[in-house]
Design an enzyme around this catalytic site. Structure first.
Site, short mmCIF file in Angstrom:
data_model
loop_
_atom_site.label_atom_id
_atom_site.label_comp_id
_atom_site.label_asym_id
_atom_site.label_seq_id
_atom_site.Cartn_x
_atom_site.Cartn_y
_atom_site.Cartn_z
CG HIS A 47 -9.01 18.59 12.06
ND1 HIS A 47 -10.13 18.72 11.28
CD2 HIS A 47 -8.21 19.63 11.73
CE1 HIS A 47 -10.01 19.79 10.51
NE2 HIS A 47 -8.84 20.36 10.75
CG ASP B 198 -7.46 12.54 10.68
OD1 ASP B 198 -6.69 12.67 9.70
OD2 ASP B 198 -8.06 13.49 11.20
CD GLN C 59 -1.42 17.83 10.17
OE1 GLN C 59 -0.27 17.91 9.73
NE2 GLN C 59 -2.32 18.76 9.94
CE LYS D 207 -4.30 18.73 6.43
NZ LYS D 207 -4.35 20.12 6.85
CB CYS E 11 -10.28 22.50 12.79
SG CYS E 11 -10.63 23.73 11.55
N1 7TS Z 1 -7.45 15.77 10.25
C1 7TS Z 1 -6.35 16.40 10.71
C2 7TS Z 1 -5.53 15.76 11.79
C3 7TS Z 1 -5.99 17.63 10.15
O1 7TS Z 1 -4.89 18.24 10.60
C4 7TS Z 1 -6.79 18.19 9.14
C5 7TS Z 1 -6.49 19.54 8.56
C6 7TS Z 1 -7.90 17.48 8.69
C7 7TS Z 1 -8.21 16.27 9.28
C8 7TS Z 1 -8.76 17.97 7.57
O2 7TS Z 1 -8.03 17.96 6.39
P1 7TS Z 1 -8.70 18.51 5.05
O3 7TS Z 1 -7.64 18.36 4.02
O4 7TS Z 1 -9.91 17.69 4.81
O5 7TS Z 1 -9.03 19.95 5.32
N2 7TS Z 1 -5.75 20.36 9.40
C9 7TS Z 1 -5.56 21.70 9.24
C10 7TS Z 1 -4.79 22.43 10.13
O6 7TS Z 1 -4.23 21.96 11.11
N3 7TS Z 1 -4.77 23.70 9.73
O7 7TS Z 1 -5.52 23.82 8.61
C11 7TS Z 1 -6.01 22.56 8.29
#
Ligand code: 7TS
Length: 458
Positions: free
Chosen positions: A171, A248, A251, A274, A415
């Site tokens: 990501h 990371d 997920q 999430k 992303c």
């Molecule tokens: N890393 C991964 C693997 C992710 O899926 C996401 C967000 C992030 C980092 C960033 O997370 P945040 O909470 O800091 O935004 N992924 C997604 C997605 O797949 N669709 O919208 C956000």
């Protein structure tokens, strides 16, 4: 812009043959995964209570709403999950009965709020089996947690010519902070490639490790392919090569049992929103000696021990990394989300999602011209399925599903533009699942995809 048709089927082959054996007709909602009988619509919690998914859904008020006159079918939990009533109530109770700022008042409300936030920290620590609560740094989200490490640890430890190993399935949140660090320091970035069905090329990883990287940072589970990477093995290999490892977990923490001590991970980053919790709260877990040696990321407020006009000293963990008024309601809400997930049991969460993913992989086979990306069997992936349907642009697909059937999926590059480029794609559609996902919702998705084909063949 249309999705490029070429390379899709070449890169990923035909639709999957899933490994799970269906015991009865799909309507009976039972399948075998490995040796475990899994039912789609019941869930045996960590407390051994059997709950139907219908019961679980009653805990999520939003799931009973309608969209465009149809019952909402929410298949975008990888972007952000929905919230159970317990999380909403916990936050509302805080605001209604004991809201005050934390770590500064000596009166009852402030002490209650501080105690609730610190209790939530301990809950999060237990959830991932961290040794101490002070290893849990509250941030806003995964992105901020990774930036904190890149700026603070990276600034102190990465120098010109040092190697940082990432993967091509990251990501942007686990890519850009390292690009910025490399630009600041003159460090080098190298990337682990992937196989056709979306697994990391571990042979290439071994070769990169021979160059003795300073840092390895990778996603535990891909938000596009659903691939669950072999984190424990990769961390051990990185450590043997002398590298520090950031995982990371955006997920993975919401969907898999995670034990940071067993993984021996140096840094783990994840987001509350999430995993049934609120937005605005994220976590950085770190090994204590690393966090203690790191300089602050952001300055001000309670991150200090003693402040002079020209220099200051820093507070202990976790406050050193938590300047400014905390996301108090959000951290307490995250504690309630962790309670909810713990009562379900993360092994059970994983099993349910594998069952639903397996069912989805089977049902999607009925859709002509559909291409799915990522591992071919449900036991090697999480509850995320990215796909393209013929020449239909994923945004058109997502709009049709929303307007015709009330189905919410994500469309776009997720992303993960370098990964999209690898597959020679501009975008994919993506359905993602969680504890409240029903097989009937997969059926509506499949129905919607047939409908989209009809509309576009006119
Ligand atoms: N890393 C991964 C693997 C992710 O899926 C996401 C967000 C992030 C980092 C960033 O997370 P945040 O909470 O800091 O935004 N992924 C997604 C997605 O797949 N669709 O919208 C956000």
């Amino acid at each position: 812009m249309r999705v490029k048709r070429r390379a899709i089927s070449e890169a990923c082959g035909a639709l999957f043959n899933t490994s799970a054996r269906t015991r009865k007709s799909p309507l009976s909602m039972e399948i075998l995964i490995g040796n475990n009988m899994v039912t789609y619509d019941t869930f045996t919690g960590a407390d051994q209570k059997v709950r139907t998914i219908a019961d679980i859904r009653k805990d999520f008020p939003i799931l009973s709403r309608q969209v465009h006159g149809k019952p909402l079918v929410y298949l975008d939990s990888a972007a952000s999950s929905q919230k159970p009533q317990a999380v909403l109530d916990t936050m509302s109770t805080y605001y209604q009965t004991y809201h005050a700022n934390v770590h500064r008042g000596v009166y009852a409300l402030s002490e209650e709020a501080t105690a609730a936030m610190e209790k939530a920290r301990i809950k999060v620590a237990r959830f991932i089996n961290a040794h101490k609560g002070k290893q849990i740094i509250f941030t806003r989200n995964t992105t901020e947690s990774i930036n904190l490490v890149a700026y603070s640890w990276g600034g102190a430890n990465i120098h010109a010519g040092d190697l940082i190993v990432l993967t091509i399935m990251e990501h942007h949140s686990n890519l850009i902070p390292w690009q910025l660090l490399a630009q600041r320091t003159g460090a080098r970035l190298e990337f682990i490639p992937i196989t056709e069905d979306g697994f990391l090329r571990l042979d290439a990883y071994e070769q990169l490790l021979q160059q003795q990287p300073k840092l390895v940072a990778f996603t535990h589970m891909s938000n596009v392919l659903g691939t669950i990477n072999p984190a424990k093995q990769m961390i051990a290999q990185a450590h043997a090569a002398g590298a520090t490892v950031l995982v990371d977990g955006a997920q993975s923490v919401p969907h898999l049992p995670i034990d940071v001590q067993e993984l021996d991970v140096d840094f783990l980053c994840f987001s509350g929103h999430k995993m049934l919790g609120p937005t605005g709260i994220g976590v950085l877990y770190g090994k204590r000696e690393l966090l203690e040696a790191m300089p602050p990321f952001l300055g001000g407020s309670i991150m200090i021990r003693k402040v002079g006009l020209r220099e200051s000293t820093w507070n202990d963990l976790p406050e050193k990394f938590e300047p400014g008024t905390a996301s108090i309601a959000e951290s307490i809400g995250l504690g309630a989300a962790v309670d909810y997930l713990s009562a379900l049991g993360m092994e059970n969460v994983l099993r349910h999602e594998q069952a639903i993913t397996d069912y989805a992989l089977q049902q999607l086979q009925s859709v002509p011209e559909l291409t799915i990306y990522g591992p071919r069997s449900a036991d090697k992936r999480g509850g995320v399925i990215s796909f393209t349907l013929g020449d239909i642009h994923p945004h058109d697909l997502a709009s049709i599903l929303d307007q015709e059937l009330g189905v919410a999926i994500r469309a776009g590059h997720h992303c993960a533009q370098p990964l999209m480029e690898h597959f020679d794609l501009a975008a994919t559609a993506r359905a993602s699942f969680y504890v409240y996902t029903l097989p009937e919702e997969i059926d509506v998705l499949v129905q919607g995809l047939h409908k989209a084909l009809e509309i576009f063949s006119l």
